[in-house]
Scaffold this motif. Structure first.
Motif, PDB file in Angstrom:
ATOM      1  N   PHE A 192       0.757  -1.278   0.027  1.00 32.79           N
ATOM      2  CA  PHE A 192       0.045  -0.113  -0.063  1.00 32.79           C
ATOM      3  C   PHE A 192       0.834   1.312  -0.053  1.00 32.79           C
ATOM      4  CE2 PHE A 192      -4.486   1.301   1.253  1.00 32.79           C
ATOM      5  CZ  PHE A 192      -4.299   2.709   0.964  1.00 32.79           C
ATOM      6  N   PHE A 202     -13.104  -2.878  -6.183  1.00 33.03           N
ATOM      7  CA  PHE A 202     -12.790  -4.150  -5.534  1.00 33.03           C
ATOM      8  C   PHE A 202     -13.271  -5.413  -6.070  1.00 33.03           C
ATOM      9  CE2 PHE A 202     -11.074  -1.971  -1.934  1.00 33.03           C
ATOM     10  CZ  PHE A 202      -9.920  -2.669  -1.575  1.00 33.03           C
ATOM     11  N   CYS A 248      -7.993  -4.465   2.609  1.00 28.91           N
ATOM     12  CA  CYS A 248      -6.644  -4.627   1.942  1.00 28.91           C
ATOM     13  C   CYS A 248      -5.785  -5.471   2.629  1.00 28.91           C
ATOM     14  CB  CYS A 248      -5.982  -3.212   2.009  1.00 28.91           C
ATOM     15  SG  CYS A 248      -6.698  -2.072   0.899  1.00 28.91           S
ATOM     16  N   GLN A 249      -5.959  -5.691   3.815  1.00 28.10           N
ATOM     17  CA  GLN A 249      -5.260  -6.477   4.773  1.00 28.10           C
ATOM     18  C   GLN A 249      -5.730  -8.051   4.475  1.00 28.10           C
ATOM     19  OE1 GLN A 249      -5.600  -4.950   8.826  1.00 28.10           O
ATOM     20  NE2 GLN A 249      -4.084  -3.792   8.370  1.00 28.10           N
ATOM     21  N   THR A 279      -7.427  -9.077   1.726  1.00 25.86           N
ATOM     22  CA  THR A 279      -6.904  -9.396   0.346  1.00 25.86           C
ATOM     23  C   THR A 279      -5.709  -9.272  -0.151  1.00 25.86           C
ATOM     24  OG1 THR A 279      -7.696  -7.183  -0.432  1.00 25.86           O
ATOM     25  CG2 THR A 279      -9.535  -8.997  -0.272  1.00 25.86           C
ATOM     26  N   GLU A 280      -4.787  -8.674   0.623  1.00 24.67           N
ATOM     27  CA  GLU A 280      -3.563  -8.354   0.276  1.00 24.67           C
ATOM     28  C   GLU A 280      -3.411  -7.626  -1.170  1.00 24.67           C
ATOM     29  OE1 GLU A 280      -1.300 -12.109   0.087  1.00 24.67           O
ATOM     30  OE2 GLU A 280      -1.238 -12.153   2.393  1.00 24.67           O
ATOM     31  N   GLN A 281      -4.329  -6.746  -1.487  1.00 21.51           N
ATOM     32  CA  GLN A 281      -4.499  -5.791  -2.384  1.00 21.51           C
ATOM     33  C   GLN A 281      -3.449  -4.879  -2.327  1.00 21.51           C
ATOM     34  OE1 GLN A 281      -7.322  -5.430  -4.875  1.00 21.51           O
ATOM     35  NE2 GLN A 281      -5.652  -4.579  -5.754  1.00 21.51           N
ATOM     36  N   THR A 282      -2.820  -4.486  -3.704  1.00 17.45           N
ATOM     37  CA  THR A 282      -1.772  -3.775  -4.077  1.00 17.45           C
ATOM     38  C   THR A 282      -2.593  -2.425  -4.103  1.00 17.45           C
ATOM     39  OG1 THR A 282      -0.350  -5.337  -5.124  1.00 17.45           O
ATOM     40  CG2 THR A 282       0.190  -2.816  -5.639  1.00 17.45           C
ATOM     41  N   VAL A 283      -2.263  -1.326  -3.608  1.00 18.49           N
ATOM     42  CA  VAL A 283      -2.831  -0.144  -3.762  1.00 18.49           C
ATOM     43  C   VAL A 283      -1.936   1.066  -3.954  1.00 18.49           C
ATOM     44  CG1 VAL A 283      -4.478   1.563  -2.456  1.00 18.49           C
ATOM     45  CG2 VAL A 283      -4.716  -0.870  -2.066  1.00 18.49           C
TER      46      VAL A 283
END
Length: 291
Positions: free
Chosen positions: A40, A156, A188-189, A191-195
């Motif tokens: 992030f 998302f 985000c935590q 899904t481990e999404q890149t932001v």
């Protein structure tokens, strides 16, 4: 051989033409930075340094005058459904319900999904942002904060490899902004999404970001520092003020915004790994692989 970063920005520059008789304006130049998968990253800088233009270039909605953006070692040359974008305005279609707004994006991304599969995907992400009770309402029936949540759910729901956010909470009151920040952090935590997110709010950046890029003033703006967040994860707004790194780190960021670049902050991250501040990396030439 070193594995390339998930996102690699090399030598990015943007110059805007000027009216006849005036010189063109180079808003930013020599931008070099990396974003790792699941990271992030927040970008902070004063108005006029080209933050939104940088985000639009990463999204493929604008073109750089010089330099490259690579995603998974492929050059970004236009928009794509592997990147979701959330703007400060929610950009919802007012004649559609929450369900239909999110479904429109899901159908674009997952063209082979059945009606039931689309609906399941929609309901999953609408529930994630706490709007199941309003799923069949239209935007004019929602508050500003609720409309912004729909925009986040829509981004998302297409399961993007990268989420790009341009001051998504800037128009919201402090209480609503805090609630949505907490929801975004939790999603985000999980899904481990890149932001990649633009913000003017230092505390928002400290709460959300793993890494904060600090821009000098424009024109000819550059990324002056790459600040690794030294606060422990998972972070919460209730607890982060008690972290020993919070005030020194916050003071450094505020001092940068008020007085410009100074000596980089020298503390270590909470696990003892990357330094809290370092100069933005400069990369050599890369092989161009078109998407």
């Amino acid at each position: 051989m070193t594995t390339p970063a998930f996102i690699q920005v090399d030598g990015l520059e943007k110059t805007f033409p000027a009216p006849m008789g005036q010189e063109p304006v180079t808003v930013f130049q020599n931008l070099d930075f990396e974003i790792e998968k699941g990271e992030f990253v927040c970008l902070i800088g004063h108005s006029g340094c080209g933050k939104s233009t940088i985000l639009n270039i990463l999204a493929g909605l604008d073109a750089a005058t010089d330099g490259y953006v690579f995603m998974e070692n492929r050059q970004v040359t236009g928009p794509g459904l592997d990147r979701g974008v959330v703007f400060q305005g929610h950009a919802l279609m007012p004649w559609l319900t929450v369900r239909e707004n999110v479904a429109f994006a899901v159908k674009s991304r997952f063209k082979r999904h059945s009606k039931d599969e689309v609906n399941a995907q929609v309901e999953k992400y609408v529930e994630m942002v706490g709007l199941s009770h309003a799923i069949d309402k239209k935007p004019h029936q929602l508050s500003g904060g609720m409309r912004q949540r729909v925009g986040i759910a829509r981004a998302f729901a297409i399961e993007p490899k990268m989420l790009l956010m341009d001051e998504p909470f800037g128009a919201l009151d402090a209480l609503t902004r805090g609630v949505i920040q907490d929801e975004l952090l939790a999603i985000c935590q999980a899904t481990e999404q890149t932001v990649f997110m633009i913000t003017h709010d230092v505390d928002e950046a400290i709460l959300l970001a793993d890494k904060i890029l600090l821009m000098t003033n424009g024109p000819f703006a550059e990324v002056a520092e790459c600040a690794y967040n030294p606060l422990k994860k998972p972070r919460s707004r209730q607890e982060m003020h008690h972290d020993e790194h919070y005030y020194p780190f916050r003071n450094h960021l505020m001092d940068f915004l008020v007085n410009g670049p100074s000596t980089p902050y020298a503390d270590k991250a909470s696990d003892g790994t990357p330094p809290a501040m370092e100069e933005a990396p400069r990369s050599g030439p890369r092989r161009v692989v078109n998407a």
